[in-house]
Design an enzyme around this catalytic site. Structure first.
Site, short mmCIF file in Angstrom:
data_model
loop_
_atom_site.label_atom_id
_atom_site.label_comp_id
_atom_site.label_asym_id
_atom_site.label_seq_id
_atom_site.Cartn_x
_atom_site.Cartn_y
_atom_site.Cartn_z
N SER A 142 9.52 4.29 -1.82
CA SER A 142 9.84 3.69 -0.57
C SER A 142 11.22 3.98 -0.07
O SER A 142 12.04 3.94 -0.79
CB SER A 142 9.42 2.06 -0.40
OG SER A 142 9.91 1.62 0.93
N TYR A 155 10.33 -6.63 -3.28
CA TYR A 155 9.66 -5.19 -3.06
C TYR A 155 10.32 -4.05 -3.26
O TYR A 155 10.11 -2.86 -3.86
CB TYR A 155 9.16 -5.14 -1.46
CG TYR A 155 8.33 -3.77 -1.02
CD1 TYR A 155 7.49 -3.24 -1.71
CD2 TYR A 155 9.35 -2.94 -0.41
CE1 TYR A 155 6.74 -2.18 -1.05
CE2 TYR A 155 8.91 -1.64 0.17
CZ TYR A 155 7.73 -1.10 -0.44
OH TYR A 155 7.17 0.01 0.31
#
Length: 268
Positions: A142, A155
């Protein structure tokens, strides 16, 4: 690795980018094993596959569970005859809160799915891929895996672990038949972001006229990812925001972090 006539496993195949990866691969002539924890969403993926559905198998697997993952290669090979590549796309975000407000059960779940799920899939399928004439592993990290995003720190940590593990794997497999790609999507308009009640990732550059996040369509993200796979790219940045923040973070990490922090305030 060109995907035509190859067998590719896609995690998170029940929706979002994962579903679009499945449909894109099928359209390009691949056979696909779609993996997800949700039977209903996988069934919708099969429905959308249309005329290509005969080249698609579905597998209900919780990638947090090592035993379930270890049973998967045999099932894929029984159905398709081989496995040539995997795309580890499945992942979840955390609620948009600071570490101080995040409970340990939620922290563990994010890390178990995003990092350990990717690790389990990678390590389990690698011996089979090494036996093929050519194989490929694509792991989806990501933009938050190389850039700190307030409110998504756990995350980001899980995706940073995916990043470094994948880059290390690339180095380990340089002299083999298996190529490795790590992908850094920016903001993508999928349910993974809506599930946090935001309607879109909070860390995205804003459309100054509409004052809304600029998000990449899942179909576009899937096309970029598969193009990177077919070109055996080491690193893929999906979205203008990911490319912009990658450059800014390399040039000035502190300024990039402040930039993202300022954008986060839009949602408070």
């Amino acid at each position: 690795m060109k995907v035509a006539n190859k067998v590719i496993v896609v995690t998170g195949g029940g929706g979002g980018i994962g579903r679009e990866l499945v449909l894109n691969l099928l359209a390009k002539g691949a056979s696909v094993a779609a993996v997800d924890i949700n039977l209903e969403t996988l069934s919708e993926t099969v429905s959308q596959a249309g005329e290509h559905a005969d080249k698609l198998s579905t597998h209900i697997v919780d990638i947090q569970e090592l035993e379930d993952v270890e049973a998967l290669p045999r099932k894929v090979i029984e159905h398709h005859g081989a496995v040539d590549g995997i795309i580890n796309n499945a992942g979840i975000i955390q609620p948009f809160v600071d570490i101080n407000e995040l409970d340990f059960d939620r922290i563990k779940r994010v890390i178990d799915i995003n990092f350990y799920g990717t690790l389990y899939m990678t390590k389990t399928f690698l011996p089979y891929l090494l036996e093929r004439p050519v194989g490929h592993i694509t792991n989806v990290s990501s933009m938050g895996g190389f850039l700190p995003v307030p409110g998504q720190s756990i995350y980001g940590a899980s995706k940073a672990a995916v990043k470094l593990m994948t880059e290390g794997l690339y180095a380990e497999l340089l002299d083999t038949n298996v190529n490795v790609t790590v992908v850094f999507p920016g903001g993508v308009d999928t349910n993974i972001t809506k599930s946090a009640g935001m309607g879109g990732l909070k860390d995205q550059p804003m459309d100054e006229k509409k004052k809304t996040p600029v998000l990449l369509a899942p179909q576009e993200a899937a096309e970029i990812i598969i193009d990177g796979m077919e070109k055996d790219l080491y690193r893929v940045l999906a979205g203008k925001d990911a490319k912009f923040m990658d450059k800014l973070y390399r040039f000035n990490p502190k300024r990039a972090t402040a930039f993202i922090s300022k954008r986060m305030k839009f949602f408070k």
